[in-house]
Design a protein around this motif. Sequence first.
Motif, PDB file in Angstrom:
ATOM      1  N   GLY A   1       0.238  -0.939   0.087  1.00 53.59           N
ATOM      2  CA  GLY A   1       0.328  -0.153   0.078  1.00 53.59           C
ATOM      3  C   GLY A   1       0.810   1.551   0.057  1.00 53.59           C
ATOM      4  O   GLY A   1       0.002   2.710   0.399  1.00 53.59           O
ATOM      5  N   ASP A   2       1.729   1.360  -0.188  1.00 50.01           N
ATOM      6  CA  ASP A   2       3.014   2.603  -0.425  1.00 50.01           C
ATOM      7  C   ASP A   2       2.992   3.401  -1.365  1.00 50.01           C
ATOM      8  O   ASP A   2       2.445   3.668  -1.286  1.00 50.01           O
ATOM      9  CB  ASP A   2       4.411   2.198   0.256  1.00 50.01           C
ATOM     10  N   VAL A   3       2.726   2.719  -2.745  1.00 55.29           N
ATOM     11  CA  VAL A   3       2.811   2.940  -3.821  1.00 55.29           C
ATOM     12  C   VAL A   3       1.916   2.316  -4.708  1.00 55.29           C
ATOM     13  O   VAL A   3       2.537   1.309  -4.630  1.00 55.29           O
ATOM     14  CB  VAL A   3       4.742   3.202  -4.499  1.00 55.29           C
ATOM     15  N   VAL A   4       0.734   2.567  -4.928  1.00 56.55           N
ATOM     16  CA  VAL A   4       0.427   1.658  -5.900  1.00 56.55           C
ATOM     17  C   VAL A   4      -0.014   2.525  -7.924  1.00 56.55           C
ATOM     18  O   VAL A   4      -0.211   3.475  -7.746  1.00 56.55           O
ATOM     19  CB  VAL A   4      -0.965   1.654  -5.754  1.00 56.55           C
ATOM     20  N   HIS A   5       0.456   1.329  -8.608  1.00 56.74           N
ATOM     21  CA  HIS A   5       0.331   2.119  -9.846  1.00 56.74           C
ATOM     22  C   HIS A   5      -1.104   1.634 -10.369  1.00 56.74           C
ATOM     23  O   HIS A   5      -1.745   0.496 -10.676  1.00 56.74           O
ATOM     24  CB  HIS A   5       1.601   1.259 -11.143  1.00 56.74           C
TER      25      HIS A   5
ATOM     26  N   VAL B   1      -6.039   3.336   1.163  1.00 52.80           N
ATOM     27  CA  VAL B   1      -6.129   4.319   0.692  1.00 52.80           C
ATOM     28  C   VAL B   1      -4.330   3.953   0.728  1.00 52.80           C
ATOM     29  O   VAL B   1      -3.623   4.133   2.207  1.00 52.80           O
ATOM     30  CB  VAL B   1      -6.240   5.302   1.792  1.00 52.80           C
ATOM     31  N   PRO B   2      -3.782   3.832  -0.563  1.00 52.07           N
ATOM     32  CA  PRO B   2      -2.782   3.734  -0.559  1.00 52.07           C
ATOM     33  C   PRO B   2      -1.787   5.747  -0.748  1.00 52.07           C
ATOM     34  O   PRO B   2      -2.454   6.318  -0.271  1.00 52.07           O
ATOM     35  CB  PRO B   2      -2.160   3.424  -2.154  1.00 52.07           C
TER      36      PRO B   2
ATOM     37  N   ASP C   1      -0.070  -3.512  -7.189  1.00 51.21           N
ATOM     38  CA  ASP C   1       1.211  -3.533  -5.865  1.00 51.21           C
ATOM     39  C   ASP C   1       2.696  -3.015  -5.693  1.00 51.21           C
ATOM     40  O   ASP C   1       3.232  -4.102  -6.681  1.00 51.21           O
ATOM     41  CB  ASP C   1       0.672  -3.583  -4.416  1.00 51.21           C
ATOM     42  N   ARG C   2       3.785  -1.914  -5.617  1.00 55.03           N
ATOM     43  CA  ARG C   2       4.888  -1.766  -5.978  1.00 55.03           C
ATOM     44  C   ARG C   2       4.937  -2.878  -5.181  1.00 55.03           C
ATOM     45  O   ARG C   2       6.434  -3.806  -5.206  1.00 55.03           O
ATOM     46  CB  ARG C   2       5.436  -0.655  -5.824  1.00 55.03           C
ATOM     47  N   ALA C   3       5.177  -3.649  -3.777  1.00 56.12           N
ATOM     48  CA  ALA C   3       6.445  -4.138  -2.481  1.00 56.12           C
ATOM     49  C   ALA C   3       5.578  -5.081  -2.770  1.00 56.12           C
ATOM     50  O   ALA C   3       6.196  -6.455  -3.504  1.00 56.12           O
ATOM     51  CB  ALA C   3       5.819  -3.418  -1.638  1.00 56.12           C
TER      52      ALA C   3
END
Length: 307
Positions: free
Chosen positions: A137-141, A195-196, A162-164
């Motif tokens: 959830g830190d970064v979502v593309h 929410v990311p 999700d990037r992670a």
Amino acid sequence: MVDGLISQACSESRKLDAKTFALDDGGFSCLAVNSVLAASSSSSDSSSDSSSTSSESEEPEATSGQLGDPALWSALMRCHKSLGHPTNQQLARALRFRGVGKQVIAAAKNLKCDICLEQSRKDIRRRGQLPKARNFGDVVHLDLIQLEAADNKKVWALNVVDRASRFHHVGILHDKSTLAVTNALDRFWLPWAGVPGQFVTDLGPEFRSDEFVAWCEGHGAKVWHASVEAPWQNGLAERAGAIFKGIFRKVVSDHQCSTAVELDFAAATTCVAMNDRINESGYSPSQWVIGRCPRRAGSLLNNRVAD
């Protein structure tokens, strides 16, 4: 005698056609490897048995900093030059395919050529990269992809990655608009994933609109638009979308999905297949997010029964 064998082997290798020294997937398809290798083997055996008498030699001296048998280094250097100055890894691979000993392969990996060092390109750029996301959830593309039904009807879908964890989800959209994107996120991502911290999108009009930016600010999420000069910034979603479309196309062809319900089923099935697949980390995206492998219908690996 040793010097004569090496010189003869090298002279014969030079007479071969330039095509003989071409590189291929299996290594070097050349005869010079065997010739020079036999000469180096003979030289090492002869040097160990012969007395320490000085002999006139016309062989090139080994590069400074290389210790060991000079005849071996000279043979490797001649082989290196005859093959068109390949890298040490390529030379060692070719020798390994020819069945040489580990000592010769290790020497080939440490071979130093003055010409190669002189002609090598200097990389003046400072290597670096942005910090990677560590938590879910830190970064979502985000990205929009176009899918095709069995009746050749094309529909738009929202691609979320999700990037992670590389967790992936795709939702079918009614149209290509900002309202459709935000409604899809409110329906199938935010209720369970939250929410990311940041959204990464391309420069599509549905993501550049003031409505989408206001929606992100209202939920407390940042938005990052990948620039035109650097489309790789959203490459994670692009690549995941390409893999998804390949699997989705086969599912649609197998089940002849054409209606909206059937397309939703095909998209969900494809997402399950991608999220349960173990990636380079040794775990699947589902394991990273849920903490275990989800129980699937008809799984042969799950023998648990309800109490």
